[in-house]
Scaffold this motif. Structure first.
Motif, mmCIF file in Angstrom:
data_model
loop_
_atom_site.group_PDB
_atom_site.id
_atom_site.type_symbol
_atom_site.label_atom_id
_atom_site.label_comp_id
_atom_site.label_asym_id
_atom_site.label_seq_id
_atom_site.Cartn_x
_atom_site.Cartn_y
_atom_site.Cartn_z
ATOM 1 N N LEU A 1 12.500 0.963 -0.289
ATOM 2 C CA LEU A 1 12.254 0.352 0.808
ATOM 3 C C LEU A 1 12.183 0.985 2.214
ATOM 4 O O LEU A 1 11.682 0.841 3.015
ATOM 5 N N GLU A 2 13.433 1.747 2.353
ATOM 6 C CA GLU A 2 13.448 2.608 3.427
ATOM 7 C C GLU A 2 12.228 3.527 3.727
ATOM 8 O O GLU A 2 11.583 3.776 4.905
ATOM 9 N N PHE A 3 11.874 4.210 2.655
ATOM 10 C CA PHE A 3 10.775 5.180 2.389
ATOM 11 C C PHE A 3 9.473 4.462 3.023
ATOM 12 O O PHE A 3 8.737 5.021 3.741
ATOM 13 N N ILE A 4 9.010 3.374 2.294
ATOM 14 C CA ILE A 4 7.654 2.785 2.677
ATOM 15 C C ILE A 4 7.733 2.339 4.209
ATOM 16 O O ILE A 4 6.756 2.170 4.838
ATOM 17 N N ARG A 5 8.827 1.687 4.717
ATOM 18 C CA ARG A 5 9.102 1.201 6.110
ATOM 19 C C ARG A 5 8.906 2.499 7.141
ATOM 20 O O ARG A 5 8.154 2.478 7.953
ATOM 21 N N LEU A 6 9.395 3.581 6.632
ATOM 22 C CA LEU A 6 9.235 4.831 7.885
ATOM 23 C C LEU A 6 7.668 5.252 7.826
ATOM 24 O O LEU A 6 7.386 5.737 8.742
ATOM 25 N N ILE A 7 7.080 5.184 6.506
ATOM 26 C CA ILE A 7 5.503 5.636 6.485
ATOM 27 C C ILE A 7 4.463 4.688 6.722
ATOM 28 O O ILE A 7 3.381 4.953 6.604
ATOM 29 N N GLY A 8 5.010 3.338 6.653
ATOM 30 C CA GLY A 8 4.190 2.072 6.925
ATOM 31 C C GLY A 8 3.177 1.925 5.823
ATOM 32 O O GLY A 8 1.989 1.517 6.186
ATOM 33 N N ILE A 9 3.737 1.741 4.671
ATOM 34 C CA ILE A 9 2.888 1.466 3.547
ATOM 35 C C ILE A 9 3.725 0.159 2.832
ATOM 36 O O ILE A 9 4.853 -0.010 3.006
ATOM 37 N N ASP A 10 3.045 -0.406 1.844
ATOM 38 C CA ASP A 10 3.792 -1.534 1.215
ATOM 39 C C ASP A 10 4.377 -1.087 -0.367
ATOM 40 O O ASP A 10 3.840 0.150 -0.745
ATOM 41 N N LYS A 11 5.237 -1.480 -1.156
ATOM 42 C CA LYS A 11 5.497 -1.282 -2.286
ATOM 43 C C LYS A 11 4.277 -1.023 -3.287
ATOM 44 O O LYS A 11 4.398 -0.090 -4.253
ATOM 45 N N LYS A 12 3.506 -2.045 -3.434
ATOM 46 C CA LYS A 12 2.278 -1.556 -4.238
ATOM 47 C C LYS A 12 1.595 -0.382 -3.935
ATOM 48 O O LYS A 12 0.922 0.421 -4.941
ATOM 49 N N GLY A 13 1.466 0.042 -2.653
ATOM 50 C CA GLY A 13 0.651 1.201 -2.182
ATOM 51 C C GLY A 13 1.749 2.150 -2.669
ATOM 52 O O GLY A 13 0.907 3.544 -2.933
ATOM 53 N N PHE A 14 2.864 2.274 -2.728
ATOM 54 C CA PHE A 14 3.700 3.097 -2.998
ATOM 55 C C PHE A 14 3.437 3.667 -4.638
ATOM 56 O O PHE A 14 3.316 4.704 -4.941
ATOM 57 N N ASP A 15 3.568 2.450 -5.344
ATOM 58 C CA ASP A 15 3.191 2.552 -6.834
ATOM 59 C C ASP A 15 1.914 3.277 -7.082
ATOM 60 O O ASP A 15 1.843 4.188 -8.283
ATOM 61 N N THR A 16 0.887 2.785 -6.415
ATOM 62 C CA THR A 16 -0.420 3.279 -6.623
ATOM 63 C C THR A 16 -0.348 4.980 -6.245
ATOM 64 O O THR A 16 -1.011 5.609 -6.943
ATOM 65 N N ARG A 17 0.148 5.259 -5.359
ATOM 66 C CA ARG A 17 -0.025 6.719 -4.819
ATOM 67 C C ARG A 17 0.737 7.653 -5.802
ATOM 68 O O ARG A 17 0.415 8.718 -6.208
ATOM 69 N N PHE A 18 2.115 6.848 -6.002
ATOM 70 C CA PHE A 18 2.870 8.027 -6.968
ATOM 71 C C PHE A 18 2.324 8.071 -8.383
ATOM 72 O O PHE A 18 2.412 9.111 -8.824
ATOM 73 N N ASN A 19 1.639 6.977 -8.857
ATOM 74 C CA ASN A 19 0.876 7.034 -10.289
ATOM 75 C C ASN A 19 -0.076 7.971 -10.154
ATOM 76 O O ASN A 19 -0.240 8.715 -11.044
ATOM 77 N N LYS A 20 -0.881 8.139 -9.121
ATOM 78 C CA LYS A 20 -2.074 8.923 -8.853
ATOM 79 C C LYS A 20 -1.531 10.294 -9.070
ATOM 80 O O LYS A 20 -2.253 11.238 -9.569
ATOM 81 N N ALA A 21 -0.379 10.608 -8.212
ATOM 82 C CA ALA A 21 0.130 12.049 -8.009
ATOM 83 C C ALA A 21 0.706 12.441 -9.462
ATOM 84 O O ALA A 21 0.495 13.630 -9.923
ATOM 85 N N ARG A 22 1.172 11.462 -10.206
ATOM 86 C CA ARG A 22 1.881 11.803 -11.456
ATOM 87 C C ARG A 22 0.705 11.982 -12.419
ATOM 88 O O ARG A 22 0.624 13.088 -13.111
ATOM 89 N N SER A 23 -0.346 11.503 -12.408
ATOM 90 C CA SER A 23 -1.452 11.551 -13.492
ATOM 91 C C SER A 23 -2.238 12.891 -12.900
ATOM 92 O O SER A 23 -2.789 13.559 -13.983
ATOM 93 N N TYR A 24 -2.216 13.174 -11.891
ATOM 94 C CA TYR A 24 -2.761 14.537 -11.381
ATOM 95 C C TYR A 24 -2.143 15.776 -12.160
ATOM 96 O O TYR A 24 -2.694 16.426 -12.667
#
Length: 645
Positions: free
Chosen positions: A87-110
């Motif tokens: 929660l602190e992480f997404i607040r600092l960079i201005g995204i939501d939890k869904k956006g976090f999950d989408t980005r992290f899954n994309k990085a892991r699949s890469y």
């Protein structure tokens, strides 16, 4: 027996030699050469790409038009990520939890083991607040980049924009580009990508268990420096460009100004325009879609991509070509009864009953009848079949850069439309057609299509009395101000210099003598302007206003073309806009009264908008009613209509 022992020692020697080679190689790899060590210890040594700043772009006086500002890409190595406060992480960079999950899954699949971009282009302000807490988020680190910044917010279509490379870009580059790199996608950013992009560098950083940098591996012995892209000195004049965009506010059209003696483009306005800063940063995608959906198409580069019938400004070309062909001269007179009649019932109307009129007067008053007769002589009275004479006319017009790409250093230039003889033969289903079948070409209507850049280039050609240089935007590259060789070569228009005098005189009278189609609206006190108005028929609404000119008459410094869509008469809007632009460039100031300039600044000529200013008092001189042009009856054809200024 002895030979047996000899072979035994030879074999043993071979094995010993191989063992020594392997041991030596192993020692080199583990002790001497650190490259394998670097790749094997990515968890301790981080390979950081140092992205170069793109080359800056200056105007012709050395003022900055495009510069760079720092941004930061947030990188992630998925296998190194440990539990943290999401929660602190997404607040600092201005995204939501869904956006976090989408980005992290994309990085892991890469790749779980390789770094990839988690969030692009954090601003310097956002990075400052995030950096002090970065150690709380293992597996994440920040990579410095730079993005474009446009301090004057002008010339968006000239600059173009950059975006992330696609897979096709990576393949074409033969490995130069990597995922996450940026590339010039449009405009000069694309044309000069190889020079602007610079050369990447690499740093091998030591990091501790808390993801904190601990210096360079081997004191930077294996690091390479980034090389900044080359500086480009453009031909644009910043102040002239800014004025042009102000004059074209709430209007659709183009302004192109060229220095005749060099071919350098002084101003390049495509309206409506937009703030080029909209195409930078994290909101770029949303901004792009808004521009794409705009009904007035600000992403469409009108000066090089829009094709219009040129209207009466084309009479200057026909006057020159007819003289070169020996069909008319400066003293040739035709009688104008208010229309040009041809065939059995063909009629092309004119603005006035001009009576007996010579070449100079035909330009000054913009007489349609004169050019109907001149075109008839070139096509039907040349001593050869009309279809062959038309080919000669076509080739002569083409030498002015009509119907061909000029070679400007901007992508996606259109060549315009200059119909061939074969086009008409196919259309009329016979090659026995004559000048009456396409008489509208005599006054710049019909099947012609010319870009505003081509219009300005024709004005520059007339200013030079018979030649032009390839229009271009970049007048110098790098610290040595290198000029491309192709931009230094004269290109002949194929008409002798002596034939330009009556055309230039007629253009001067059009602006400076009573009765001229641009008199007095395009005059500049103390400077002799030579120009020609045009009104282009538009089947979808109000006619288009067009004007091209150069100044001063002798030793000209600027040639210009102005096209304002749906604005009516050439002298009403395009001519005064061009006049202000020329005065600004030549004198670095504007001396016209406030009512003159405010009328142009405040006019809203967008389709559906109610005009905010009254038109200039030139409509009777600069207008022509639509007239029916009837082809000869031997071959069936649709009805053609023409209009003129």
């Amino acid at each position: 027996m002895n030979s047996f022992f000899q072979r035994k020692y030879v074999v043993q020697g071979i094995f010993i030699a191989i063992a020594l080679i392997l041991l030596t190689r192993l020692f080199y790899i583990q002790v001497v050469d650190k490259s394998y060590f670097l790749s094997a210890n990515n968890n301790v040594i981080r390979k950081v790409i140092i992205y170069p700043a793109r080359g800056v772009i200056l105007d012709r006086k050395g003022r900055i038009l495009v510069q760079n500002e720092p941004v930061y890409d947030l990188m992630v190595i998925p296998r190194e990520v440990k539990p943290f406060d999401t929660l602190e992480f997404i607040r600092l960079i201005g995204i939501d939890k869904k956006g976090f999950d989408t980005r992290f899954n994309k990085a892991r699949s890469y790749s779980p083991y390789r770094a990839s971009i988690f969030e692009k282009q954090l601003s310097a302000q956002l990075f400052a607040s995030f950096q002090e807490k970065l150690t709380k988020f293992p597996g994440f680190y920040v990579q410095k980049r730079s993005v474009r910044r446009y301090p004057d917010s002008i010339a968006a279509q000239f600059f173009g924009y950059i975006n992330e490379v696609k897979e096709s870009d990576i393949e074409r580059s033969k490995g130069y580009y990597k995922p996450g790199d940026y590339i010039g996608r449009t405009g000069v950013e694309k044309s000069y990508e190889d020079l602007l992009r610079g050369q990447r560098g690499v740093e091998n950083q030591m990091v501790d268990a808390f993801n904190r940098p601990k210096g360079h591996f081997a004191d930077g012995a294996y690091d390479t420096l980034a090389v900044t892209g080359k500086k480009l000195i453009s031909s644009l004049d910043r102040d002239l460009q800014r004025l042009g965009e102000k004059l074209m506010h709430n209007k659709i059209g183009s302004i192109v100004a060229i220095e005749p003696s060099t071919g350098e483009i002084l101003a390049f306005i495509s309206s409506p325009s937009y703030d080029p800063n909209l195409m930078v940063g994290r909101d770029k995608g949303n901004n792009y879609m808004k521009l794409l959906r705009n009904p007035h198409k600000p992403l469409f580069i009108r000066p090089t991509m829009a094709e219009y019938p040129p209207g009466s400004i084309f009479k200057a070309i026909n006057a020159l070509v007819a003289q070169q062909m020996g069909k008319i001269n400066a003293e040739t007179r035709f009688y104008c009864p208010g229309a040009y009649y041809y065939g059995r019932r063909g009629k092309m109307g004119c603005t006035h009953v001009h009576g007996s009129i010579n070449l100079i007067e035909s330009i000054q008053y913009s007489c349609n009848t004169y050019y109907g007769y001149a075109y008839n002589r070139m096509i039907d009275h040349s001593g050869m079949r009309s279809v062959k004479a038309y080919r000669n006319w076509h080739d002569a017009v083409n030498r002015f850069g009509i119907g061909s790409k000029l070679g400007v250093d901007l992508p996606n230039e259109r060549k315009g439309l200059l119909p061939t003889a074969e086009f008409y033969t196919k259309h009329f289903r016979s090659d026995k057609w004559t000048s009456g079948y396409n008489i509208s070409l005599s006054i710049g209507q019909g099947e012609l299509g010319i870009t505003p850049l081509q219009m300005a280039n024709v004005a520059a050609t007339i200013a030079n009395r018979g030649f032009y240089y390839t229009p271009h935007f970049i007048r110098g590259i790098g610290k040595d101000h290198v000029v491309r060789e192709e931009y230094t070569k004269k290109i002949s228009a194929g008409v002798e210099a002596r034939y330009y005098h009556p055309v230039v005189e007629g253009m001067s009278r059009a602006v400076n003598a009573p009765g001229g189609t641009a008199y007095p609206i395009a005059q500049i006190p103390g400077i002799e302007v030579c120009g020609k108005t045009g009104t282009v028929q538009n089947p979808h609404g109000e006619n288009h206003s067009v004007f091209f000119a150069f100044a001063p008459r002798n030793n000209p410094k600027i040639a210009i073309a102005v096209m304002v869509e749906n604005a009516g008469y050439g002298a009403t809007w395009s001519a005064p806009i061009a006049s202000l632009m020329m005065e600004k460039y030549l004198r670095d100031t504007i001396t016209r009264p406030k009512y003159y300039t405010e009328r142009l600044y405040n006019a809203n000529l967008l389709p559906g908008a109610k005009p905010k200013a009254k038109p200039a008092q030139r409509q009777k001189v600069d207008s022509l009613p639509k007239v029916e042009v009837k082809p000869l009856e031997q071959v069936p054809t649709p009805t053609l209509t023409t209009t003129n200024d």
